[in-house]
Design an enzyme around this catalytic site. Structure first.
Site, PDB file in Angstrom:
ATOM      1  NE  ARG A   1      -4.470   7.161  -1.021  1.00 36.80           N
ATOM      2  CZ  ARG A   1      -5.526   7.559  -1.739  1.00 36.80           C
ATOM      3  NH1 ARG A   1      -5.503   8.724  -2.361  1.00 36.80           N
ATOM      4  NH2 ARG A   1      -6.583   6.788  -1.859  1.00 36.80           N
TER       5      ARG A   1
ATOM      6  CG  ASN B   1      -4.209   6.175   5.190  1.00 35.22           C
ATOM      7  OD1 ASN B   1      -3.186   6.057   4.525  1.00 35.22           O
ATOM      8  ND2 ASN B   1      -5.359   5.649   4.811  1.00 35.22           N
TER       9      ASN B   1
ATOM     10  NE  ARG C   1      -3.534   0.197   2.763  1.00 34.69           N
ATOM     11  CZ  ARG C   1      -4.254   0.429   3.858  1.00 34.69           C
ATOM     12  NH1 ARG C   1      -4.288  -0.469   4.826  1.00 34.69           N
ATOM     13  NH2 ARG C   1      -4.941   1.553   3.999  1.00 34.69           N
ATOM     14  CG  HIS C   2      -1.119   4.817  -0.128  1.00 35.57           C
ATOM     15  ND1 HIS C   2      -1.335   5.381   1.115  1.00 35.57           N
ATOM     16  CD2 HIS C   2      -2.303   4.301  -0.533  1.00 35.57           C
ATOM     17  CE1 HIS C   2      -2.599   5.228   1.437  1.00 35.57           C
ATOM     18  NE2 HIS C   2      -3.220   4.567   0.462  1.00 35.57           N
TER      19      HIS C   2
ATOM     20  CG  HIS D   1      -4.870   3.023  -3.470  1.00 32.88           C
ATOM     21  ND1 HIS D   1      -4.672   4.242  -2.865  1.00 32.88           N
ATOM     22  CD2 HIS D   1      -4.418   3.149  -4.751  1.00 32.88           C
ATOM     23  CE1 HIS D   1      -4.127   5.083  -3.752  1.00 32.88           C
ATOM     24  NE2 HIS D   1      -3.966   4.442  -4.900  1.00 32.88           N
TER      25      HIS D   1
ATOM     26  CD  GLU E   1      -8.755   1.979  -2.132  1.00 37.41           C
ATOM     27  OE1 GLU E   1      -8.888   1.086  -3.006  1.00 37.41           O
ATOM     28  OE2 GLU E   1      -8.480   1.722  -0.957  1.00 37.41           O
TER      29      GLU E   1
END
Ligand code: F6P
Length: 191
Positions: free
Chosen positions: A58, A15, A8-9, A143, A78
């Site tokens: 991201r 987040n 994932r980023h 994502h 995403e």
């Protein structure tokens, strides 16, 4: 034998706030992850390493320090939550309680208003899966929802379980494929 890496980023500002979707930059911790991910991957000295990211900032920022050819693919963006983009789950509960209840009930099929479902994402990643099938030493930075769909494909996860697969932040997932056998290893970065 084929080896594929996934991440994932790094942690994004959204987040931190618990907001979904959007195109937020990395948080300071997320930027630290980008550094340690690059160090880890670069130390492996993988021949013909490639990095594939989504088109969102991201994932691009997470790949920034890696010295390898990069592709930014919209298929890796995403899950698009339509009218619910940029909201926290609490705000969703207040503004769209029925939507959230429906999503809890059937997360796989549930499509956000003007947005996507997990089934939609599974369909849109097919071209990337087909390409990955023929590659080795690709690091895919994407994502949570999209990686659930991609990992499920390689790990043969039953379809109903896809929206619940655990894909933590700041963790590198390595999948080694040999014929019909696969092996998965994870490396959690200490951030
Ligand atoms: O919260 C981070 C995130 O990537 C959101 O952008 C996305 O909507 C969500 O995760 C997907 O996870 P879930 O389907 O469990 O809500």
């Amino acid at each position: 034998q084929q080896t594929l890496y996934f991440s994932r980023h790094g942690e994004s500002e959204f987040n931190v706030l618990g907001k979904i979707g959007g195109d937020a930059p990395l948080s300071p911790r997320g930027r630290m992850y980008a550094q340690s991910l690059a160090k880890h991957i670069q130390a492996l000295n993988l021949p013909s390493l490639q990095v594939w990211t989504s088109t969102l900032q991201r994932t691009k920022a997470t790949s920034a320090h890696i010295n390898a050819p990069k592709q930014h693919l919209p298929e890796l963006d995403e899950i698009y939550s339509g009218d619910c983009e940029n909201l926290t789950y609490e705000e969703l509960q207040e503004r769209f309680p029925r939507e959230l209840a429906r999503r809890d009930h059937e997360k796989l099929k549930y499509r956000y208003p003007q947005g996507e479902s997990y089934l939609d994402v599974m369909r849109r990643v097919v071209p990337v899966l087909n390409q990955l099938e023929c590659e080795s030493n690709v690091l895919t930075i994407s994502h949570q929802a999209v990686l659930r769909c991609i990992l499920a494909y390689f790990l043969d996860t039953p379809i109903e379980e896809v929206p619940y697969i655990h894909v933590p932040l700041h963790t590198i997932i390595k999948i080694t494929l040999q014929g019909y056998n696969y092996n998965m290893e994870t490396v959690k970065m200490p951030i």
